[in-house]
Motif scaffolding. Structure first.
Motif, PDB file in Angstrom:
ATOM      1  N   ASP A  36     -49.585  -5.522  38.999  1.00 17.37           N
ATOM      2  CA  ASP A  36     -48.607  -5.002  39.953  1.00 17.37           C
ATOM      3  C   ASP A  36     -47.867  -6.134  40.665  1.00 17.37           C
ATOM      4  OD1 ASP A  36     -49.072  -2.356  39.412  1.00 17.37           O
ATOM      5  OD2 ASP A  36     -50.403  -2.032  41.124  1.00 17.37           O
ATOM      6  N   ASP A  37     -48.369  -7.345  40.541  1.00 22.73           N
ATOM      7  CA  ASP A  37     -47.754  -8.510  41.155  1.00 22.73           C
ATOM      8  C   ASP A  37     -46.651  -9.000  40.223  1.00 22.73           C
ATOM      9  OD1 ASP A  37     -47.130 -11.134  42.032  1.00 22.73           O
ATOM     10  OD2 ASP A  37     -49.146 -11.387  42.853  1.00 22.73           O
ATOM     11  N   PRO A  38     -45.426  -9.135  40.704  1.00 23.56           N
ATOM     12  CA  PRO A  38     -44.335  -9.569  39.820  1.00 23.56           C
ATOM     13  C   PRO A  38     -44.563 -10.963  39.229  1.00 23.56           C
ATOM     14  CG  PRO A  38     -43.593  -9.415  42.109  1.00 23.56           C
ATOM     15  CD  PRO A  38     -44.981  -8.867  42.059  1.00 23.56           C
ATOM     16  N   ARG A  39     -45.435 -11.767  39.854  1.00 26.70           N
ATOM     17  CA  ARG A  39     -45.721 -13.112  39.327  1.00 26.70           C
ATOM     18  C   ARG A  39     -46.630 -13.072  38.106  1.00 26.70           C
ATOM     19  NH1 ARG A  39     -48.264 -15.692  44.445  1.00 26.70           N
ATOM     20  NH2 ARG A  39     -49.278 -13.682  44.334  1.00 26.70           N
ATOM     21  N   TRP A  40     -47.288 -11.945  37.874  1.00 25.49           N
ATOM     22  CA  TRP A  40     -48.262 -11.833  36.787  1.00 25.49           C
ATOM     23  C   TRP A  40     -47.628 -12.102  35.426  1.00 25.49           C
ATOM     24  CZ3 TRP A  40     -52.993 -12.527  35.784  1.00 25.49           C
ATOM     25  CH2 TRP A  40     -53.633 -11.925  34.708  1.00 25.49           C
TER      26      TRP A  40
END
Length: 183
Positions: A36-40
């Motif tokens: 859910d983290d856009p950095r993933w």
């Protein structure tokens, strides 16, 4: 219709960047949902395809390090009676052998099971006597149920009673995780 994965992008995000900046006051073992983290996605795009393959193919009882993105080596071993490794006998030295789970369950004492877990977790912190590496995780406790008195692995599971198994297993997990070792 599935997009091909991207590999080998320049490293801009490390594993540490995805973790909390400060240690929380109370440790919550709720699973971290990175996707859910856009950095993933950016993090995953930095990986090397050979390292990802090795991470999937060569990680019994360990997690190989991914140095370029700061993922450390970890050691996880069997089992319900303590840290053992039947695959690589050179990997585990000078560890305790604990009582079996049916013995723990027969106490019907969840507080005692949690203390038992704390002891196993503490030994994980001490780690391997030869290499000095801590045990990051343990493949325990076994929470299957006894289905037959002739079951060959009944010594690895608490009981035929699912409620007792759940209560004792949860208590042991709390104890192990309280020392920072994962189950």
């Amino acid at each position: 219709s599935v997009e091909a994965p991207v590999f080998g992008k320049e490293v801009t995000i490390t594993f540490r960047d995805l973790l909390p900046v400060e240690a929380p006051e109370h440790v919550d073992y709720t699973p971290v949902v990175c996707y859910d983290d856009p950095r993933w996605e950016a993090f995953l795009d930095q990986l090397d395809p050979v390292k990802v393959r090795d991470l999937l193919d060569k990680c019994a009882y360990q997690t190989l390090p991914l140095e370029n993105v700061g993922v450390p080596l970890s050691y996880e071993y069997d089992g319900p009676t303590g840290y053992v490794n039947f695959v690589n006998k050179e990997a585990v030295y000078d560890v305790a052998y604990y009582c079996s789970e049916p013995v723990v369950a027969s106490t019907r004492n969840a507080e005692l099971a949690e203390l038992f877990g704390q002891t196993i977790g503490e030994e994980g912190i001490w780690g391997d006597a030869k290499s000095g590496m801590p045990y990051t995780g343990i493949y325990a406790p076994g929470v299957n149920i006894h289905r037959s008195p002739f079951g060959g692995r009944n010594g690895e599971y608490f009981s035929e009673d699912p409620l007792l198994t759940g209560k004792m297993g949860a208590a042991e997990v709390r104890g192990i995780q309280s020392k920072g070792v994962f189950c």
